[in-house]
Design a protein around this motif. Structure first.
Motif, PDB file in Angstrom:
ATOM      1  N   THR A  11      48.031  36.413  43.924  1.00 52.92           N
ATOM      2  CA  THR A  11      47.593  37.022  42.681  1.00 52.92           C
ATOM      3  C   THR A  11      48.285  36.302  41.518  1.00 52.92           C
ATOM      4  O   THR A  11      49.329  35.661  41.704  1.00 52.92           O
ATOM      5  CB  THR A  11      47.953  38.510  42.634  1.00 52.92           C
ATOM      6  N   PRO A  12      47.722  36.399  40.300  1.00 52.86           N
ATOM      7  CA  PRO A  12      48.386  35.777  39.138  1.00 52.86           C
ATOM      8  C   PRO A  12      49.834  36.243  38.968  1.00 52.86           C
ATOM      9  O   PRO A  12      50.705  35.447  38.605  1.00 52.86           O
ATOM     10  CB  PRO A  12      47.508  36.222  37.969  1.00 52.86           C
ATOM     11  N   GLY A  13      50.084  37.513  39.238  1.00 58.15           N
ATOM     12  CA  GLY A  13      51.446  38.023  39.114  1.00 58.15           C
ATOM     13  C   GLY A  13      52.394  37.394  40.109  1.00 58.15           C
ATOM     14  O   GLY A  13      53.544  37.076  39.779  1.00 58.15           O
ATOM     15  N   GLU A  14      51.923  37.200  41.333  1.00 58.66           N
ATOM     16  CA  GLU A  14      52.756  36.574  42.361  1.00 58.66           C
ATOM     17  C   GLU A  14      53.051  35.116  42.010  1.00 58.66           C
ATOM     18  O   GLU A  14      54.180  34.642  42.174  1.00 58.66           O
ATOM     19  CB  GLU A  14      52.054  36.648  43.719  1.00 58.66           C
ATOM     20  N   LEU A  15      52.023  34.416  41.523  1.00 59.61           N
ATOM     21  CA  LEU A  15      52.207  33.016  41.147  1.00 59.61           C
ATOM     22  C   LEU A  15      53.224  32.872  40.012  1.00 59.61           C
ATOM     23  O   LEU A  15      54.069  31.982  40.023  1.00 59.61           O
ATOM     24  CB  LEU A  15      50.868  32.403  40.733  1.00 59.61           C
ATOM     25  N   GLU A  16      53.133  33.789  39.042  1.00 58.06           N
ATOM     26  CA  GLU A  16      54.074  33.741  37.921  1.00 58.06           C
ATOM     27  C   GLU A  16      55.501  34.001  38.395  1.00 58.06           C
ATOM     28  O   GLU A  16      56.444  33.333  37.968  1.00 58.06           O
ATOM     29  CB  GLU A  16      53.675  34.791  36.878  1.00 58.06           C
ATOM     30  N   ALA A  17      55.663  34.949  39.330  1.00 60.01           N
ATOM     31  CA  ALA A  17      56.998  35.263  39.840  1.00 60.01           C
ATOM     32  C   ALA A  17      57.590  34.079  40.612  1.00 60.01           C
ATOM     33  O   ALA A  17      58.816  33.895  40.644  1.00 60.01           O
ATOM     34  CB  ALA A  17      56.932  36.495  40.741  1.00 60.01           C
ATOM     35  N   MET A  18      56.723  33.277  41.235  1.00 60.81           N
ATOM     36  CA  MET A  18      57.194  32.117  41.998  1.00 60.81           C
ATOM     37  C   MET A  18      57.364  30.876  41.128  1.00 60.81           C
ATOM     38  O   MET A  18      57.752  29.821  41.616  1.00 60.81           O
ATOM     39  CB  MET A  18      56.228  31.822  43.145  1.00 60.81           C
ATOM     40  N   GLY A  19      57.054  31.007  39.838  1.00 59.86           N
ATOM     41  CA  GLY A  19      57.240  29.868  38.936  1.00 59.86           C
ATOM     42  C   GLY A  19      56.187  28.800  39.060  1.00 59.86           C
ATOM     43  O   GLY A  19      56.431  27.638  38.693  1.00 59.86           O
ATOM     44  N   VAL A  20      55.002  29.153  39.536  1.00 61.99           N
ATOM     45  CA  VAL A  20      53.928  28.168  39.689  1.00 61.99           C
ATOM     46  C   VAL A  20      53.326  27.845  38.320  1.00 61.99           C
ATOM     47  O   VAL A  20      52.965  28.743  37.560  1.00 61.99           O
ATOM     48  CB  VAL A  20      52.835  28.684  40.642  1.00 61.99           C
ATOM     49  N   VAL A  21      53.202  26.581  38.002  1.00 64.54           N
ATOM     50  CA  VAL A  21      52.632  26.121  36.741  1.00 64.54           C
ATOM     51  C   VAL A  21      51.163  25.776  36.957  1.00 64.54           C
ATOM     52  O   VAL A  21      50.822  24.987  37.837  1.00 64.54           O
ATOM     53  CB  VAL A  21      53.387  24.877  36.218  1.00 64.54           C
ATOM     54  N   GLY A  22      50.291  26.372  36.141  1.00 64.08           N
ATOM     55  CA  GLY A  22      48.872  26.056  36.179  1.00 64.08           C
ATOM     56  C   GLY A  22      48.520  25.004  35.148  1.00 64.08           C
ATOM     57  O   GLY A  22      49.368  24.596  34.334  1.00 64.08           O
ATOM     58  N   ILE A  23      47.266  24.572  35.132  1.00 62.37           N
ATOM     59  CA  ILE A  23      46.842  23.507  34.225  1.00 62.37           C
ATOM     60  C   ILE A  23      47.023  23.900  32.768  1.00 62.37           C
ATOM     61  O   ILE A  23      47.532  23.120  31.956  1.00 62.37           O
ATOM     62  CB  ILE A  23      45.375  23.116  34.492  1.00 62.37           C
ATOM     63  N   ASN A  24      46.633  25.120  32.418  1.00 52.68           N
ATOM     64  CA  ASN A  24      46.748  25.543  31.021  1.00 52.68           C
ATOM     65  C   ASN A  24      48.203  25.560  30.561  1.00 52.68           C
ATOM     66  O   ASN A  24      48.527  25.104  29.453  1.00 52.68           O
ATOM     67  CB  ASN A  24      46.118  26.924  30.826  1.00 52.68           C
ATOM     68  N   MET A  25      49.109  26.085  31.406  1.00 47.05           N
ATOM     69  CA  MET A  25      50.517  26.099  31.052  1.00 47.05           C
ATOM     70  C   MET A  25      51.064  24.689  30.971  1.00 47.05           C
ATOM     71  O   MET A  25      51.810  24.348  30.046  1.00 47.05           O
ATOM     72  CB  MET A  25      51.331  26.912  32.060  1.00 47.05           C
ATOM     73  N   ARG A  26      50.684  23.850  31.931  1.00 46.51           N
ATOM     74  CA  ARG A  26      51.174  22.466  31.920  1.00 46.51           C
ATOM     75  C   ARG A  26      50.801  21.774  30.617  1.00 46.51           C
ATOM     76  O   ARG A  26      51.641  21.134  29.963  1.00 46.51           O
ATOM     77  CB  ARG A  26      50.572  21.686  33.094  1.00 46.51           C
ATOM     78  N   ASN A  27      49.540  21.908  30.223  1.00 50.68           N
ATOM     79  CA  ASN A  27      49.075  21.220  29.025  1.00 50.68           C
ATOM     80  C   ASN A  27      49.700  21.789  27.750  1.00 50.68           C
ATOM     81  O   ASN A  27      50.188  21.042  26.894  1.00 50.68           O
ATOM     82  CB  ASN A  27      47.552  21.302  28.931  1.00 50.68           C
ATOM     83  N   ALA A  28      49.684  23.121  27.621  1.00 52.95           N
ATOM     84  CA  ALA A  28      50.136  23.749  26.375  1.00 52.95           C
ATOM     85  C   ALA A  28      51.646  23.729  26.207  1.00 52.95           C
ATOM     86  O   ALA A  28      52.151  23.546  25.098  1.00 52.95           O
ATOM     87  CB  ALA A  28      49.624  25.190  26.315  1.00 52.95           C
ATOM     88  N   ARG A  29      52.366  23.895  27.305  1.00 52.81           N
ATOM     89  CA  ARG A  29      53.813  24.062  27.204  1.00 52.81           C
ATOM     90  C   ARG A  29      54.606  22.789  27.460  1.00 52.81           C
ATOM     91  O   ARG A  29      55.712  22.625  26.927  1.00 52.81           O
ATOM     92  CB  ARG A  29      54.246  25.155  28.179  1.00 52.81           C
ATOM     93  N   PHE A  30      54.027  21.874  28.238  1.00 52.22           N
ATOM     94  CA  PHE A  30      54.814  20.700  28.627  1.00 52.22           C
ATOM     95  C   PHE A  30      54.187  19.365  28.220  1.00 52.22           C
ATOM     96  O   PHE A  30      54.884  18.469  27.748  1.00 52.22           O
ATOM     97  CB  PHE A  30      55.084  20.728  30.132  1.00 52.22           C
ATOM     98  N   VAL A  31      52.882  19.190  28.397  1.00 51.86           N
ATOM     99  CA  VAL A  31      52.253  17.914  28.070  1.00 51.86           C
ATOM    100  C   VAL A  31      52.097  17.722  26.564  1.00 51.86           C
ATOM    101  O   VAL A  31      52.602  16.749  25.988  1.00 51.86           O
ATOM    102  CB  VAL A  31      50.881  17.779  28.770  1.00 51.86           C
ATOM    103  N   LEU A  32      51.403  18.633  25.895  1.00 57.88           N
ATOM    104  CA  LEU A  32      51.112  18.447  24.468  1.00 57.88           C
ATOM    105  C   LEU A  32      52.368  18.359  23.592  1.00 57.88           C
ATOM    106  O   LEU A  32      52.448  17.486  22.722  1.00 57.88           O
ATOM    107  CB  LEU A  32      50.185  19.562  23.980  1.00 57.88           C
TER     108      LEU A  32
END
Length: 327
Positions: A11-32
């Motif tokens: 689930t999205p909540g489980e992924l967030e708790a495990m620190g999984v980075v998705g494409i949107n987070m990667r682009n907005a928070r780290f790439v751009l």
């Protein structure tokens, strides 16, 4: 009771708790925020990237020729001469698309690592497709590079089916944060593309030893074709691999990037390309969410903005030593 699919679908909540980075987070928070647009051409154009690397003393595959127009395709026989092995790739390709690897020759025909045969006309047709932009970013016209084929170290070929595996190191603000080995299978036709059935094998940043592996997103411990163990294999010259990865960050100025390398039997680690938008499957390969490493790295970079290369590597090795966490 957990259902069978629970291990692979979260689930999205489980992924967030495990620190999984998705494409949107990667682009907005780290790439751009960390990769200025003006620097992209340094890595999107493989010719420019190779020139930069050579100036830094980093080994790269020898270039036999650059084909820029359909007219120049006629020079193919002269470029190749009697060479038995070579690689054809688009200068602005991405995701491994458009790469043709030739490992041998049978009279006037070429042989791919998978054993399939390619005629000279098929090689020329492939060059035409590259120039037309079939594999390039945005579909723009491109040029084709014809390079020497790396002769991979024995320990690497033992993990890969008829193909040469490569090592990817993800760098954030000059610190190595995660690494993986991509090894081919029968299904992937000698290619190291995970989407085509290749293996993703997580590598411990501290030691260069393999710690986790996936095939089609699911954990595995042995190669599906070769039946050899995938865990606990020591990659050679790990110190040099990390040094090259961090140097690539310094030479490009990008804050978030992936550096792809191969390990040649004689020359050691060779830089293949640099990616300003590295994929996220490396998290599955390691069984660890990237956010768990990006956040402490960001804090360290803010605390010590001018830390030296060797100290950055030391920090990463001490902080991100594998603990066998599983996604």
């Amino acid at each position: 009771m957990k259902r069978w699919w629970h291990r692979y679908f979260r689930t999205p909540g489980e992924l967030e708790a495990m620190g999984v980075v998705g494409i949107n987070m990667r682009n907005a928070r780290f790439v751009l925020p960390n990769n200025p647009r003006r620097l992209y051409d340094l890595v999107d154009n493989k010719i420019r990237t190779k020139l930069l690397a050579e100036r830094q003393g980093i080994s790269v595959p020898e270039t036999f020729g650059v084909v820029r127009s359909p007219k120049e395709i006629r020079r193919l026989d002269r470029i190749l001469g009697e060479r038995d092995s070579f690689v054809v790739k688009p200068a602005r390709g991405s995701g491994g698309k458009g790469i043709l690897v030739i490992s041998g020759r049978d009279e006037d025909r070429y042989i791919k690592p998978s054993g399939s045969v390619v005629s000279p006309d098929e090689v020329r047709f492939h060059l035409q497709n590259i120039i037309a932009g079939l594999f390039s970013l945005g579909g723009k016209r491109d040029v084709a590079l014809i390079e020497d084929r790396v002769k991979p170290a024995k320990v690497m070929t033992e993990l890969s089916f008829q193909g040469a595996p490569d090592v990817r190191v993800v760098i954030f603000r000059g610190y190595p944060v995660m690494a993986m080995l991509r090894a081919s299978t029968r299904e992937s036709d000698g290619r190291s593309n995970l989407h085509q059935g290749a293996l993703g094998i997580g590598v411990d940043i501290a030691t260069g030893r393999t710690v986790h592996a996936i095939h089609h997103g699911r954990p595995v411990t042995v190669h599906p074709d070769l039946k050899v163990p995938l865990i606990g294999v020591q990659l050679p010259e790990w110190d040099r691999i990390l040094e090259i990865a961090v140097t690539c960050q310094q030479m490009t100025g990008l804050g978030y990037l992936g550096v792809d390398m191969m390990i040649d039997e004689e020359r050691g680690p060779i830089m293949i390309e640099v990616n300003a938008r590295p994929g996220l499957a490396i998290q599955l390969a390691n069984g660890v969410g990237l956010l768990k490493r990006l956040v402490p790295t960001d804090a360290r970079a803010r605390q010590i903005p001018d830390e030296e290369l060797r100290e950055k590597i030391r920090f990463s090795r001490n902080t991100f030593a594998a603990r066998m966490q599983e996604v």
